[in-house]
Design an enzyme around this catalytic site. Structure first.
Site, PDB file in Angstrom:
ATOM      1  CG  HIS A  62      -9.103 -12.055  14.066  1.00  0.00           C
ATOM      2  ND1 HIS A  62      -9.614 -10.788  13.895  1.00  0.00           N
ATOM      3  CD2 HIS A  62      -8.262 -12.263  13.020  1.00  0.00           C
ATOM      4  CE1 HIS A  62      -9.089 -10.249  12.809  1.00  0.00           C
ATOM      5  NE2 HIS A  62      -8.276 -11.125  12.254  1.00  0.00           N
ATOM      6  CG  ASP A 137       5.691 -14.856  -1.726  1.00  0.00           C
ATOM      7  OD1 ASP A 137       4.826 -15.437  -1.043  1.00  0.00           O
ATOM      8  OD2 ASP A 137       5.773 -14.978  -2.957  1.00  0.00           O
ATOM      9  N   GLY A 138       5.162 -15.288   1.814  1.00  0.00           N
ATOM     10  CA  GLY A 138       5.044 -16.476   2.660  1.00  0.00           C
ATOM     11  C   GLY A 138       5.464 -17.743   1.954  1.00  0.00           C
ATOM     12  CG  ASP A 155      -5.336 -14.138   8.884  1.00  0.00           C
ATOM     13  OD1 ASP A 155      -6.217 -13.999   8.023  1.00  0.00           O
ATOM     14  OD2 ASP A 155      -5.260 -13.433   9.909  1.00  0.00           O
ATOM     15  CB  SER A 156      -3.871 -16.135   2.728  1.00  0.00           C
ATOM     16  OG  SER A 156      -4.917 -17.061   2.494  1.00  0.00           O
TER      17      SER A 156
END
Length: 284
Positions: A62, A137-138, A155-156
């Site tokens: 992160h 859904d992105g 950030d998948s």
């Protein structure tokens, strides 16, 4: 009887953590969610059996996915985060008072709810007033955006299952369109070490390279991710992450971090030869 969490990294390599107890398990509409507890890594969170976050080493991931772009352009105001259901990326972004809006797009609402309950260390800022969570859904969300964000963080999960669409040429093209004229795209770029992950890394880099004038790769050591050697992609329409690093401005913020610092910022872009060779394959 001893209980161990084991993740298969290759046909011949497995990674294991001794588990004290299983805190939660659920099969959501999209994936299996597990929260486990261990002595060495504290609580940890897996999706479909794959490691996402541990309390002990989450700070590395992160720190690196957030502070590298934020130190490159301290004037970022509007941010889109795709994925990040555990909340750690959001936690780090909310430390910047200059950010005005954070849109977070997560496909699975259950991931967010479970992490809020069991992982407050990472999920504690998901209800901050600047954060707008969209359960979608992105890939679909970003299609309709244009010139809207100063920073997009992808950030998948890995490139299969619910996260598969976030590694396509269409997706990266829509991210480019959604960014402002000086926008930055940062993504988790997989590992270069094992062949399966290296292929995903090269595929993603090739697609991003074809869109962004500035495209670089940086690295971190994350003990619980496959091989421990993990990469991030940095792509921008304007900012070079080394030449444009504003170390003085970032250090003046007084943000206390466990992994990131501005010296490391420069050093993390110095890649091993085998990684450089892989990235250069795309140029040949």
């Amino acid at each position: 009887m001893e209980l161990w969490y084991t993740e298969k990294h290759t046909e011949y390599v497995k990674f294991s953590i001794k588990v004290d107890r299983e805190l939660y398990t659920e099969q959501s509409k999209f994936q299996r969610i597990d929260i486990l507890e261990s002595k060495e890594f504290g609580k940890f969170f897996t999706l479909d059996g794959l490691m996402m976050v541990t309390e002990k080493d989450e700070f590395i991931y992160h720190d690196m996915i957030v502070h590298v772009p934020m130190a490159t352009n301290p004037n970022i105001k509007n941010v889109l985060v795709i994925g990040a259901g555990d909340g750690g990326t959001i936690r780090e972004l909310t430390r910047y008072k200059t950010i005005e809006k954070i849109d977070m797009v997560e496909i699975d609402e259950r991931v967010v709810e479970v992490c809020k309950k069991y992982l407050p260390k990472t999920a504690g800022k998901l209800e901050e007033e600047r954060v707008n969570i969209v359960y979608e859904d992105g890939l679909k969300f970003v299609r309709n955006k244009e010139n809207e964000y100063d920073l997009i963080i992808v950030d998948s999960t890995d490139p299969f299952g619910p996260g598969e669409g976030l590694f396509t040429k269409e997706f990266y093209g829509n991210c480019y369109k959604a960014l402002s004229e000086d926008g930055i795209l940062v993504n988790q770029h997989e590992s270069p070490y094992y062949e399966y992950y290296a292929k995903s890394m090269k595929d993603a880099h090739e697609k991003i390279q074809g869109l962004f004038k500035i495209n670089k790769v940086y690295q971190a050591h994350i003990p619980t991710y496959p091989s421990g050697h993990w990469l991030f992609g940095f792509a921008s329409k304007k900012y070079d992450p080394i030449k444009d690093l504003n170390a003085e401005a970032w250090n003046s913020l007084g943000l206390k971090t466990k992994y990131y610092n501005t010296d490391l910022h420069v050093g993390c872009f110095a890649l091993p030869t085998y990684v450089i060779d892989m990235l250069n394959e795309n140029k040949e």
